[in-house]
Motif scaffolding. Structure first.
Motif, PDB file in Angstrom:
ATOM      1  N   MET A  20       0.856  -1.206   0.000  1.00  0.00           N
ATOM      2  CA  MET A  20       0.000   0.000   0.000  1.00  0.00           C
ATOM      3  C   MET A  20       0.882   1.242   0.000  1.00  0.00           C
ATOM      4  O   MET A  20       0.625   2.214  -0.717  1.00  0.00           O
ATOM      5  N   TYR A  21       1.943   1.207   0.805  1.00  0.00           N
ATOM      6  CA  TYR A  21       2.887   2.341   0.886  1.00  0.00           C
ATOM      7  C   TYR A  21       3.498   2.585  -0.492  1.00  0.00           C
ATOM      8  O   TYR A  21       3.616   3.725  -0.950  1.00  0.00           O
ATOM      9  N   ASP A  22       3.856   1.487  -1.171  1.00  0.00           N
ATOM     10  CA  ASP A  22       4.408   1.598  -2.527  1.00  0.00           C
ATOM     11  C   ASP A  22       3.393   2.283  -3.444  1.00  0.00           C
ATOM     12  O   ASP A  22       3.747   3.168  -4.232  1.00  0.00           O
ATOM     13  N   ASN A  55       7.134  11.710   4.861  1.00  0.00           N
ATOM     14  CA  ASN A  55       8.038  10.799   5.580  1.00  0.00           C
ATOM     15  C   ASN A  55       9.268  10.481   4.740  1.00  0.00           C
ATOM     16  O   ASN A  55      10.394  10.480   5.229  1.00  0.00           O
ATOM     17  N   ARG A  56       9.051  10.192   3.457  1.00  0.00           N
ATOM     18  CA  ARG A  56      10.196   9.873   2.569  1.00  0.00           C
ATOM     19  C   ARG A  56      11.146  11.066   2.479  1.00  0.00           C
ATOM     20  O   ARG A  56      12.358  10.904   2.445  1.00  0.00           O
ATOM     21  N   ALA A  57      10.571  12.269   2.427  1.00  0.00           N
ATOM     22  CA  ALA A  57      11.416  13.471   2.330  1.00  0.00           C
ATOM     23  C   ALA A  57      12.223  13.635   3.621  1.00  0.00           C
ATOM     24  O   ALA A  57      13.400  14.005   3.580  1.00  0.00           O
ATOM     25  N   LEU A  77      15.739  -0.457   9.193  1.00  0.00           N
ATOM     26  CA  LEU A  77      14.798  -1.499   9.619  1.00  0.00           C
ATOM     27  C   LEU A  77      13.378  -1.153   9.161  1.00  0.00           C
ATOM     28  O   LEU A  77      12.909  -0.041   9.392  1.00  0.00           O
ATOM     29  N   GLY A  78      12.725  -2.115   8.518  1.00  0.00           N
ATOM     30  CA  GLY A  78      11.414  -1.821   7.919  1.00  0.00           C
ATOM     31  C   GLY A  78      11.620  -0.911   6.729  1.00  0.00           C
ATOM     32  O   GLY A  78      10.953   0.102   6.571  1.00  0.00           O
ATOM     33  N   SER A  79      12.578  -1.330   5.879  1.00  0.00           N
ATOM     34  CA  SER A  79      13.062  -0.439   4.809  1.00  0.00           C
ATOM     35  C   SER A  79      12.065  -0.290   3.674  1.00  0.00           C
ATOM     36  O   SER A  79      12.107   0.691   2.934  1.00  0.00           O
ATOM     37  N   ALA A 103      16.503  -4.158   6.071  1.00  0.00           N
ATOM     38  CA  ALA A 103      15.793  -5.308   6.640  1.00  0.00           C
ATOM     39  C   ALA A 103      14.303  -5.053   6.566  1.00  0.00           C
ATOM     40  O   ALA A 103      13.844  -3.940   6.864  1.00  0.00           O
ATOM     41  N   ASP A 104      13.575  -6.055   6.167  1.00  0.00           N
ATOM     42  CA  ASP A 104      12.114  -5.917   6.130  1.00  0.00           C
ATOM     43  C   ASP A 104      11.489  -7.293   6.334  1.00  0.00           C
ATOM     44  O   ASP A 104      12.103  -8.325   6.054  1.00  0.00           O
ATOM     45  N   LEU A 105      10.266  -7.241   6.831  1.00  0.00           N
ATOM     46  CA  LEU A 105       9.499  -8.461   7.063  1.00  0.00           C
ATOM     47  C   LEU A 105       8.873  -8.973   5.775  1.00  0.00           C
ATOM     48  O   LEU A 105       8.666 -10.172   5.589  1.00  0.00           O
ATOM     49  N   ALA A 128      13.757  -9.884   8.039  1.00  0.00           N
ATOM     50  CA  ALA A 128      13.790  -9.940   9.502  1.00  0.00           C
ATOM     51  C   ALA A 128      12.545  -9.271  10.065  1.00  0.00           C
ATOM     52  O   ALA A 128      11.988  -8.356   9.459  1.00  0.00           O
ATOM     53  N   ASP A 129      12.145  -9.759  11.224  1.00  0.00           N
ATOM     54  CA  ASP A 129      11.003  -9.195  11.951  1.00  0.00           C
ATOM     55  C   ASP A 129      11.552  -8.431  13.149  1.00  0.00           C
ATOM     56  O   ASP A 129      12.119  -9.036  14.069  1.00  0.00           O
ATOM     57  N   ILE A 130      11.389  -7.119  13.142  1.00  0.00           N
ATOM     58  CA  ILE A 130      11.993  -6.337  14.235  1.00  0.00           C
ATOM     59  C   ILE A 130      11.356  -6.625  15.584  1.00  0.00           C
ATOM     60  O   ILE A 130      11.903  -6.256  16.603  1.00  0.00           O
TER      61      ILE A 130
END
Ligand SMILES: C[S@@+](CC[C@H](N)C(=O)[O-])C[C@H]1O[C@@H](n2cnc3c(N)ncnc32)[C@H](O)[C@@H]1O
Length: 274
Positions: A20-22, A55-57, A77-79, A103-105, A128-130
């Motif tokens: 969704m973010y994408d 957020n991206r900015a 993390l959660g890239s 790292a991303d889930l 990875a799951d943070i």
């Protein structure tokens, strides 16, 4: 259609926040189920995609700031699914020696990142799951890319709100802080939920409850607790558009509350014992 970014056995019964973010950012790595949910979110709060752009900015500004401070290794993390202006692209444009471990889930985020980074010896990705921070750190160390004895930047951009249990979130932060060498930085951006009306915010939370990862908003004071004892970089914990904007015309500098999130960077003092 190029389908190399789609791992086998991907679950498509629920919308996925990474995809969704994408979609919100204008990417193409999402499915009908994600687009429908994203459009419902936009119908509730039309500024939703702009919150993601803000957020991206911030992430871009944060990375440039950290590279200017001499940081040459990043753990993101959660890239997320790679999009324009990834951390390694921004950082390596200034200092080609910068190393970045993502790292991303989400398997699509990991598969797509791996394809993108295939020819980059200084950037890699792990799944990875943070919520299991020790395992995440162990996998990160196994990559032999980052040196945890030296200053590092740990990026937690728009990911901690997917950790809905406060005790788990607190433990993640404490575990990460415990491995940060003096001179390191932690970057956090987090949904505060105060952009839309209370009613709309509740509808958005409900919408994400039906996705693969529910979300929780937190007050900036909660983020302050996570960063207590570290040195807050000016201007401190602020609404995201107000973290060192590059121009008065930057998105939502005039209406920072609409970004519905806060952001901060905090450092481990150079002489501190780990
Ligand atoms: C909104 S995106 C943020 C991406 C990027 N950090 C940014 O700020 O642009 C959140 C990402 O966090 C990931 N995520 C959610 N829960 C996670 C977890 N428990 N462990 C690792 N990644 C997670 C999602 O898969 C998604 O890719």
């Amino acid at each position: 259609m190029d389908r190399t970014w789609i791992p086998e056995h991907i679950a498509l019964d629920k919308p996925n926040p990474a995809r969704m973010y994408d979609y919100f950012l204008g990417g193409a790595h999402n499915f009908e189920v994600d687009r429908r949910a994203a459009e419902r979110a936009i119908a509730i709060y039309p500024a939703f995609p702009l919150m993601m752009r803000v957020n991206r900015a911030f992430l871009r500004r944060a990375v440039r700031f950290l590279v200017a401070q001499g940081i040459d290794q990043f753990l993101d993390l959660g890239s997320g699914i790679p999009t324009v202006g990834n951390v390694h692209e921004i950082a390596q444009a200034t200092n080609p020696a910068v190393r970045v471990l993502y790292a991303d889930l989400d398997p699509i985020a990991v598969a797509h990142s791996a394809a993108l980074l295939r020819d980059n010896p200084r950037a890699a990705v792990i799944q990875a799951d943070i919520r299991q921070p020790e395992t995440t750190l162990q996998r990160a160390r196994e990559q032999d890319l980052l040196d945890f004895d030296r200053p590092i930047a740990i990026l937690l951009a728009f990911v901690m709100h997917f950790v809905t249990e406060d005790d788990v979130a607190d433990r993640i932060i404490a575990t990460l802080r415990s491995v940060m060498a003096p001179g390191s930085f932690m970057v956090v951006s987090q949904s505060t939920g105060d952009g839309p009306s209370q009613e709309k915010h509740t509808s958005l939370i409900r919408l994400y409850e039906n996705s693969t990862s529910p979300v929780v908003s937190r007050h900036p004071a909660y983020v302050a607790r996570w960063l207590a004892g570290l040195q807050l970089v000016e201007p401190g914990i602020v609404r995201t558009p107000l973290w060192r904007p590059e121009s008065p015309q930057d998105l939502y500098v005039d209406h920072p509350e609409r970004a519905s999130s806060c952001a901060a960077i905090a450092g481990v003092p150079a002489g501190a014992a780990v």
